[in-house]
Scaffold this active site. Sequence first.
Site, PDB file in Angstrom:
ATOM      1  N   ASP B  64       0.816  -1.218   0.000  1.00  0.00           N
ATOM      2  CA  ASP B  64       0.000   0.000   0.000  1.00  0.00           C
ATOM      3  C   ASP B  64       0.850   1.268   0.000  1.00  0.00           C
ATOM      4  OD1 ASP B  64       0.674  -0.914   2.584  1.00  0.00           O
ATOM      5  OD2 ASP B  64      -0.946   0.186   3.533  1.00  0.00           O
ATOM      6  N   ASP B 211       4.614   3.879   8.205  1.00  0.00           N
ATOM      7  CA  ASP B 211       3.817   3.306   9.282  1.00  0.00           C
ATOM      8  C   ASP B 211       4.734   3.040  10.483  1.00  0.00           C
ATOM      9  OD1 ASP B 211       2.168   3.138   7.043  1.00  0.00           O
ATOM     10  OD2 ASP B 211       1.799   1.030   7.213  1.00  0.00           O
ATOM     11  N   HIS B 269      -3.826   7.172   7.148  1.00  0.00           N
ATOM     12  CA  HIS B 269      -3.608   5.715   7.126  1.00  0.00           C
ATOM     13  C   HIS B 269      -4.691   4.995   7.930  1.00  0.00           C
ATOM     14  CE1 HIS B 269      -1.266   1.881   7.255  1.00  0.00           C
ATOM     15  NE2 HIS B 269      -0.859   2.333   6.083  1.00  0.00           N
TER      16      HIS B 269
END
Lengths: 315, 315
Positions: B64, B211, B269
């Site tokens: 992603d 992330d 996110h």
Amino acid sequence: MSLTILGCHSATPRTSAHPTSQYLEINNKRFLIDCGEGTQVQLRKYKIKFSNINHIFISHLHGDHFFGLIGLISTFGLLNRKNDLHIYAPTGLKEIIQLQLKTSNSWPQFDIIYHELKNDQSELIFDDNKVEVYTVPLTHRVYTNGFLFKEKIGERKLNINAIKENPEIEICDYQNLKNGKDFVTKNGTIIENKELTFDPNKPLSYAFCSDTVYKPEIATIIKNVDLLYHESTFLKDRQEIAATTKHSTAEEAGKIAKKANSKQLILGHFSSRYTNLDLFKQEAETVFDNVVLAKEGKIITVDNKTFATELTINQ
Amino acid sequence: MSLTILGCHSATPRTSAHPTSQYLEINNKRFLIDCGEGTQVQLRKYKIKFSNINHIFISHLHGDHFFGLIGLISTFGLLNRKNDLHIYAPTGLKEIIQLQLKTSNSWPQFDIIYHELKNDQSELIFDDNKVEVYTVPLTHRVYTNGFLFKEKIGERKLNINAIKENPEIEICDYQNLKNGKDFVTKNGTIIENKELTFDPNKPLSYAFCSDTVYKPEIATIIKNVDLLYHESTFLKDRQEIAATTKHSTAEEAGKIAKKANSKQLILGHFSSRYTNLDLFKQEAETVFDNVVLAKEGKIITVDNKTFATELTINQ
């Protein structure tokens, strides 16, 4: 048989022009054909269940035909898919997919079974009790196959009125009749199967041919196909660039449809150079009558009794 | 400085929820940050010129955040791009991209310069006369960096009224004044620079952090950042799954913003488990005041005179 167009444009994806992908339902089997970037979003948009996708056919390893595959596989993983996934693609794709799964440490919990294609002759690559799939060797800048999907001939259909006139025939005899066997009465009289059953539906077939130069030899392989998708990246005003880039024109696609005695031709893989796509239909119709233009969300349904074709736009 | 959100959702792309990608303009330099599937279509949608993209930063090798890169590179090739493309990404991406270009026999005519990241300490990875970019080491399931973009301090600004009072100062002296030099008159009098110029605009900075688990150590690296994007995949109701998957909650993102003394926090996110994204803002606001939610097409502009932030939705 129904074919849903998920994307039908060449080269680069744009807001309303997705690269090649199609979803085929034939004889209750389901197949995804090519998987350009964004295919998983198109599948969602047109409400095609991810769980219906167990067999993916990739024609060749140009990005507009497979860049969406790794994303689809990753999403299958995130959705906890359990079923095996079969991928029929040229040698090379396995390495690309496996490298990305390894690098991202995202091995899915389902098995991916790669059927690596490298043959230059048409070959049977899928075969079950309902459908068989053959490759259609094409000629492009890299190793490329089209695919021919053929329904298998079904069981004979019971003629219930005729059966009722023969009280000796019981329900347990029906399967034998469907399989084509004659019926023998207690006194030894043979009633021929054709007096008790009708012919099965004529099996349907679909051929997907993209990307390729004009290659009339494929007409033999796809002879009498009911529905033919053939790329037409260009019009004949750009015959030269079509030859250089190993693509076809709409007229050439029409010639293939005619030579193959196809019932219907779908055109796609349009170059972004063209804004008026009707010109593609007009050009192909100079050599072949029954032409439709691929369009995202279009569903082409072929009835295997009447052979009538129905178009639906699913937007 | 302006930041355009191209995608801000986690995991799988959906019709109206694209995975991570951002476009940053800072001190007249332009950067693409992460490149989930479909990023090239989002760039077109929000009318960002492809020719503006010469430097792409990839945080980590989960799909992603990079599955859209190979498609973007291929499109650059089809568009006959000539400029070098610099890619700053973890070791492993180069092999993935090069394998696909090789397999599809689609080598672009421009050079791709890979800056492979593997350091666990913050390092300077881009440096020119206007901007410098540092990595922000994060902790996720695979090797991951955030990025800190910092304007360099600019030239001093001429105080034209003060200059006019000193007729000896000519246009050819202006650059020296901008560079901070004092002016010496013919009779040897020194006029201090600060009497002839104003301070330059205060340099702005932007930190992208996605992330990661909650990692308070990064606050030191991004101290006093003007604009902070921090992932908040979950709310604290799912603290456990956040920890397991090495993601953050909105509250944790707020804590980082506070600890770093950031002026503004952007959350993104988001997991598809949540439909009401306002809850993310509310949760982060329990620990930090100035919170906005990322949204596709949102442009966050920071004025480097007033530090006022402006939001525009580009749909």
